[in-house]
Design a protein around this motif. Structure first.
Motif, PDB file in Angstrom:
ATOM      1  N   VAL A 214       0.843  -1.153   0.085  1.00  0.00           N
ATOM      2  CA  VAL A 214       0.142   0.137   0.091  1.00  0.00           C
ATOM      3  C   VAL A 214       0.826   1.262  -0.057  1.00  0.00           C
ATOM      4  O   VAL A 214       1.761   1.490   0.708  1.00  0.00           O
ATOM      5  N   GLU A 215       0.485   2.103  -1.050  1.00  0.00           N
ATOM      6  CA  GLU A 215       1.163   3.440  -0.841  1.00  0.00           C
ATOM      7  C   GLU A 215       0.248   4.229  -0.122  1.00  0.00           C
ATOM      8  O   GLU A 215      -1.027   4.413  -0.304  1.00  0.00           O
ATOM      9  N   HIS A 224      -0.017  -1.537  -4.701  1.00  0.00           N
ATOM     10  CA  HIS A 224       0.782  -2.007  -5.430  1.00  0.00           C
ATOM     11  C   HIS A 224       1.443  -3.428  -5.501  1.00  0.00           C
ATOM     12  O   HIS A 224       0.725  -3.908  -4.687  1.00  0.00           O
ATOM     13  N   LEU A 225       2.150  -3.922  -6.547  1.00  0.00           N
ATOM     14  CA  LEU A 225       2.308  -5.336  -6.774  1.00  0.00           C
ATOM     15  C   LEU A 225       3.918  -5.491  -6.920  1.00  0.00           C
ATOM     16  O   LEU A 225       4.547  -4.718  -7.757  1.00  0.00           O
ATOM     17  N   ALA A 226       4.435  -6.528  -6.090  1.00  0.00           N
ATOM     18  CA  ALA A 226       5.711  -6.801  -6.690  1.00  0.00           C
ATOM     19  C   ALA A 226       5.863  -8.336  -6.475  1.00  0.00           C
ATOM     20  O   ALA A 226       4.807  -8.914  -6.209  1.00  0.00           O
ATOM     21  N   PHE A 241       6.099  -4.279 -10.013  1.00  0.00           N
ATOM     22  CA  PHE A 241       5.010  -4.051 -11.592  1.00  0.00           C
ATOM     23  C   PHE A 241       4.794  -2.548 -11.648  1.00  0.00           C
ATOM     24  O   PHE A 241       4.323  -1.832 -11.003  1.00  0.00           O
ATOM     25  N   ASN A 242       4.960  -2.074 -12.785  1.00  0.00           N
ATOM     26  CA  ASN A 242       5.083  -0.738 -13.377  1.00  0.00           C
ATOM     27  C   ASN A 242       4.407  -0.818 -14.556  1.00  0.00           C
ATOM     28  O   ASN A 242       5.208  -1.153 -15.638  1.00  0.00           O
ATOM     29  N   GLY A 252       9.818   2.158  -7.992  1.00  0.00           N
ATOM     30  CA  GLY A 252       9.211   2.231  -9.356  1.00  0.00           C
ATOM     31  C   GLY A 252       7.908   1.591  -9.787  1.00  0.00           C
ATOM     32  O   GLY A 252       7.515   1.519 -10.936  1.00  0.00           O
ATOM     33  N   SER A 253       7.147   1.008  -8.730  1.00  0.00           N
ATOM     34  CA  SER A 253       5.896   0.414  -8.966  1.00  0.00           C
ATOM     35  C   SER A 253       4.840   1.427  -9.290  1.00  0.00           C
ATOM     36  O   SER A 253       4.969   2.565  -8.806  1.00  0.00           O
ATOM     37  N   SER A 254       3.877   0.946  -9.873  1.00  0.00           N
ATOM     38  CA  SER A 254       2.890   1.954 -10.314  1.00  0.00           C
ATOM     39  C   SER A 254       1.458   1.404  -9.589  1.00  0.00           C
ATOM     40  O   SER A 254       1.443   0.312  -8.853  1.00  0.00           O
TER      41      SER A 254
END
Length: 363
Positions: A214-215, A224-226, A241-242, A252-254
């Motif tokens: 979470v941002e 967000h996802l990694a 994931f971007n 750098g994630s979106s």
């Protein structure tokens, strides 16, 4: 009173004026619509009786669950009250308060694991060398890999004397021995502004462990996802994931979905990736909602209301709803959520208030 819980709830309240409804709510979902919801009496009675009579764990928040290698289930908690419940159903004023704990449910037999001793319990995982009133870990989601339990850690530090004067400073992973929940190691993760560990999804088909985060901008929260190769949560480099690509940049994630709570769940249910969360698009919302997607990275659409928490009102608020796919079946989602109060004395007057609730949503 748990500071994080109050902060999360107040942030949700601020969100009403600042945050539009999540745009991912228009497209239809392939999942069937929920047909009924009921209290999960088995879990409610099991944990309620234990909390009231065991003289050990009397309540907590968070409540992730993961199956252990021996077939038991580990329940992963953050802020936790220990001690006894008095004859009036309350907590003594000197009840020990920890920042994290675990209960193992072995076919209905519950065992609480903490640090310290039974007479003087401490948080199960502490920041090395730190004063826990100034620096501590809250738990995120967990998984089992290579026979050990990995628990996501979110590190916070006190920034002043006020009740809300603290901030997120980093992510880490705790490794514990599932036989006795002894701590083996803590592995720091690269610096990131994302709180990683809101949800974990294991995909045996492609060999990755996916970690959602979470941002947290207080008034606005974004998922967000990694990912990391399966079995190497603490040893391999993570990818983020971007916008359709994977990057090695931890910052750098979106954003993939707006309006999630700090804790949620993602699972494969009725042929769709299914995200269950408290509705953070409304102030202090009592709604538990579901989004679905044909792809793990989204877009998540078809926003569906699953339940309205009856406890919400007055000083009482609910938060951090999540599904437990390890406990449900192909037609039922088992969901937990947390209950708290803005009035700290309420948590001592009524021990049953500060405990997770459990419901079954049938489809």
């Amino acid at each position: 009173m748990t500071n994080r819980s109050l902060t999360l709830a107040l942030a949700a309240g601020l969100a009403a004026a600042a945050v539009p409804l999540a745009t991912a709510s228009a497209a239809p979902s392939a999942c069937a619509a929920p047909v009924s919801t009921e209290i999960n009496t088995e879990l409610t009675e099991r944990f309620g009786t234990y909390a009231d009579t065991a003289g050990r764990w009397t309540g907590a928040d968070s409540a992730y669950s993961v199956d252990l290698p021996d077939g038991s289930t580990a329940w992963i908690y953050s802020d936790t009250f220990m001690g006894e419940v008095d004859e009036n159903g309350g907590r003594p004023a000197d009840s020990p308060f920890l920042h994290n704990s675990i209960i193992v449910d072995d076919d209905g037999v519950l065992t609480t694991y903490t640090g310290g001793t039974e007479a003087a319990p401490e948080s199960l995982v502490k920041v090395a060398g730190a004063d826990e009133t100034q620096r501590w870990y809250w738990f995120g989601d967990a998984t089992v890999e290579n026979g050990v339990l990995r628990v996501m850690l979110l590190e916070f530090v006190k920034t002043g004397t006020g009740v809300f004067d603290f901030k997120f400073v980093g992510n880490a992973v705790a490794t514990l021995d599932p036989a006795d929940m002894s701590l083996t190691s803590v592995t720091d993760l690269p610096d990131s502004t994302v709180n990683w560990g809101s949800a974990i999804y294991e995909d045996p088909a492609d060999g990755y462990t996916y970690v959602f985060g979470v941002e947290d901008n207080q008034a606005q929260k974004y998922a967000h996802l990694a990912r990391v190769p399966s079995g190497s949560l603490t040893t391999a480099a993570w990818e983020y994931f971007n916008a359709g690509e994977w990057t090695d940049d931890p910052n750098g994630s979106s954003r993939i979905l707006e309006g999630v709570s700090n804790e949620f769940s993602v699972s494969r249910f009725q042929g769709r990736f299914t995200l269950v969360t408290g509705d953070a698009t409304e102030p202090l919302s009592a709604k538990i909602v579901m989004y679905t997607s044909s792809d793990l990275a989204g877009p998540y659409t078809g926003k569906t209301e699953l339940y309205t928490t009856p406890e919400t009102g007055g000083n009482v608020f609910t938060y951090n709803a999540k599904a437990h796919p390890n406990l449900g079946d192909g037609d039922t989602l088992v969901i937990s959520y947390n209950v708290n109060s803005f009035q700290g004395s309420d948590l001592y007057a009524d021990a049953s208030l500060y405990r997770p609730r459990y419901i079954d949503v049938h489809f």
